[in-house]
Design a protein around this motif. Structure first.
Motif, mmCIF file in Angstrom:
data_model
loop_
_atom_site.group_PDB
_atom_site.id
_atom_site.type_symbol
_atom_site.label_atom_id
_atom_site.label_comp_id
_atom_site.label_asym_id
_atom_site.label_seq_id
_atom_site.Cartn_x
_atom_site.Cartn_y
_atom_site.Cartn_z
ATOM 1 N N GLU A 81 8.379 7.266 -11.083
ATOM 2 C CA GLU A 81 9.897 6.650 -11.022
ATOM 3 C C GLU A 81 11.024 7.776 -10.788
ATOM 4 O O GLU A 81 11.997 7.395 -10.355
ATOM 5 C CB GLU A 81 10.547 6.555 -12.047
ATOM 6 C CG GLU A 81 9.536 5.164 -12.540
ATOM 7 C CD GLU A 81 9.777 4.139 -14.229
ATOM 8 O OE1 GLU A 81 9.781 4.961 -14.870
ATOM 9 O OE2 GLU A 81 8.426 3.600 -14.258
ATOM 10 N N GLN A 82 11.252 9.391 -11.205
ATOM 11 C CA GLN A 82 11.719 10.207 -11.400
ATOM 12 C C GLN A 82 12.067 10.292 -9.478
ATOM 13 O O GLN A 82 12.995 10.594 -9.118
ATOM 14 C CB GLN A 82 11.687 11.483 -11.532
ATOM 15 C CG GLN A 82 12.311 12.143 -11.561
ATOM 16 C CD GLN A 82 12.227 13.808 -12.817
ATOM 17 O OE1 GLN A 82 11.200 13.339 -13.097
ATOM 18 N NE2 GLN A 82 13.004 14.680 -12.050
ATOM 19 N N ILE A 83 10.389 10.502 -9.340
ATOM 20 C CA ILE A 83 10.645 10.539 -7.195
ATOM 21 C C ILE A 83 11.143 9.706 -6.687
ATOM 22 O O ILE A 83 11.839 9.980 -5.146
ATOM 23 C CB ILE A 83 8.940 10.602 -7.112
ATOM 24 C CG1 ILE A 83 8.429 12.476 -7.989
ATOM 25 C CG2 ILE A 83 8.847 10.623 -5.659
ATOM 26 C CD1 ILE A 83 7.014 12.620 -7.451
ATOM 27 N N GLN A 84 10.817 8.371 -6.957
ATOM 28 C CA GLN A 84 11.362 7.174 -6.365
ATOM 29 C C GLN A 84 12.535 7.286 -6.296
ATOM 30 O O GLN A 84 13.635 6.546 -5.266
ATOM 31 C CB GLN A 84 10.506 5.944 -6.785
ATOM 32 C CG GLN A 84 9.599 6.209 -6.291
ATOM 33 C CD GLN A 84 8.245 4.857 -6.829
ATOM 34 O OE1 GLN A 84 8.677 4.685 -7.887
ATOM 35 N NE2 GLN A 84 7.715 4.471 -5.936
ATOM 36 N N ASN A 85 13.649 7.872 -7.309
ATOM 37 C CA ASN A 85 15.344 7.959 -7.599
ATOM 38 C C ASN A 85 16.025 8.239 -6.991
ATOM 39 O O ASN A 85 16.967 8.588 -6.856
ATOM 40 C CB ASN A 85 15.078 7.325 -9.292
ATOM 41 C CG ASN A 85 15.418 6.182 -10.204
ATOM 42 O OD1 ASN A 85 14.632 5.664 -9.967
ATOM 43 N ND2 ASN A 85 14.721 5.828 -11.246
ATOM 44 N N GLU A 86 14.892 9.550 -6.938
ATOM 45 C CA GLU A 86 15.649 10.750 -6.588
ATOM 46 C C GLU A 86 14.740 11.322 -5.002
ATOM 47 O O GLU A 86 14.081 12.572 -5.835
ATOM 48 C CB GLU A 86 16.144 12.548 -7.492
ATOM 49 C CG GLU A 86 16.301 11.525 -8.282
ATOM 50 C CD GLU A 86 16.796 12.729 -9.349
ATOM 51 O OE1 GLU A 86 17.982 13.676 -9.136
ATOM 52 O OE2 GLU A 86 16.655 12.564 -10.682
ATOM 53 N N PRO A 87 14.701 10.968 -4.156
ATOM 54 C CA PRO A 87 14.112 11.389 -2.622
ATOM 55 C C PRO A 87 13.553 12.406 -2.426
ATOM 56 O O PRO A 87 13.277 13.564 -1.823
ATOM 57 C CB PRO A 87 13.169 10.384 -2.382
ATOM 58 C CG PRO A 87 14.508 9.219 -2.784
ATOM 59 C CD PRO A 87 15.519 9.055 -4.009
ATOM 60 N N ASP A 88 15.182 12.352 -2.352
ATOM 61 C CA ASP A 88 16.315 14.037 -1.570
ATOM 62 C C ASP A 88 15.108 15.510 -2.320
ATOM 63 O O ASP A 88 15.481 16.055 -1.681
ATOM 64 C CB ASP A 88 17.128 14.063 -1.573
ATOM 65 C CG ASP A 88 17.917 12.939 -2.132
ATOM 66 O OD1 ASP A 88 18.015 11.825 -1.903
ATOM 67 O OD2 ASP A 88 19.462 13.578 -1.950
ATOM 68 N N LYS A 89 14.741 15.362 -3.598
ATOM 69 C CA LYS A 89 14.272 15.709 -4.659
ATOM 70 C C LYS A 89 12.815 15.996 -4.161
ATOM 71 O O LYS A 89 12.793 17.615 -4.687
ATOM 72 C CB LYS A 89 14.704 16.214 -5.976
ATOM 73 C CG LYS A 89 16.632 16.561 -6.087
ATOM 74 C CD LYS A 89 16.581 16.054 -7.444
ATOM 75 C CE LYS A 89 17.380 16.380 -8.020
ATOM 76 N NZ LYS A 89 17.772 16.101 -9.438
ATOM 77 N N TYR A 90 12.264 15.595 -3.568
ATOM 78 C CA TYR A 90 10.683 16.020 -3.247
ATOM 79 C C TYR A 90 10.307 15.179 -2.349
ATOM 80 O O TYR A 90 9.819 14.204 -1.484
ATOM 81 C CB TYR A 90 10.433 14.679 -4.285
ATOM 82 C CG TYR A 90 10.814 14.454 -5.749
ATOM 83 C CD1 TYR A 90 10.459 15.377 -7.137
ATOM 84 C CD2 TYR A 90 12.067 14.324 -6.326
ATOM 85 C CE1 TYR A 90 10.273 15.803 -8.250
ATOM 86 C CE2 TYR A 90 12.623 14.507 -7.731
ATOM 87 C CZ TYR A 90 11.675 15.151 -8.597
ATOM 88 O OH TYR A 90 12.148 15.444 -10.187
ATOM 89 N N HIS A 91 10.667 16.409 -1.598
ATOM 90 C CA HIS A 91 10.445 16.600 -0.128
ATOM 91 C C HIS A 91 8.470 16.520 -0.238
ATOM 92 O O HIS A 91 8.104 17.169 -0.494
ATOM 93 C CB HIS A 91 11.292 17.379 0.604
ATOM 94 C CG HIS A 91 12.623 17.768 0.504
ATOM 95 N ND1 HIS A 91 13.143 16.196 1.956
ATOM 96 C CD2 HIS A 91 13.037 18.322 0.719
ATOM 97 C CE1 HIS A 91 13.737 16.964 1.843
ATOM 98 N NE2 HIS A 91 14.169 17.742 0.876
#
Length: 94
Positions: A81-91
């Motif tokens: 959920e964190q990755i999906q909510n802030e995709p620019d932080k998880y390249h």
């Protein structure tokens, strides 16, 4: 060596991410790392995951006995959920 419970938790959390992001090499590599610890260090086999609200269930064999543990879905899915909510932080770096 990590405890079996911690390793199962970490493996399941990253497994959920890896399955949701098939192109994410880091997630797949990390899942394989934890899977190796489960199989080699903890001597588990026949690991099966199921999901029934409000839990994930992980069944496995160890020392010729079948075991089943559970984890709350909200606890396991938090990383995805964190990755999906802030995709620019998880390249996805290849």
């Amino acid at each position: 060596m990590r405890s079996l419970q911690d390793t199962l938790y970490n493996w399941l959390t990253i497994k959920v991410v890896a399955e949701a992001r098939p192109e994410d090499k880091s997630a797949h590599d990390t899942m394989k790392l934890f899977e190796g610890i489960l199989l080699e260090d903890h001597k588990l086999s026949n690991i099966v995951v199921s999901k029934e609200e409000p839990m994930y269930y992980v069944e496995y064999e160890k020392d010729e006995e079948r075991h089943k543990v559970r984890f709350p879905i909200e606890l396991i899915d938090v990383m995805l959920e964190q990755i999906q909510n802030e995709p620019d932080k998880y390249h996805n770096y290849e």
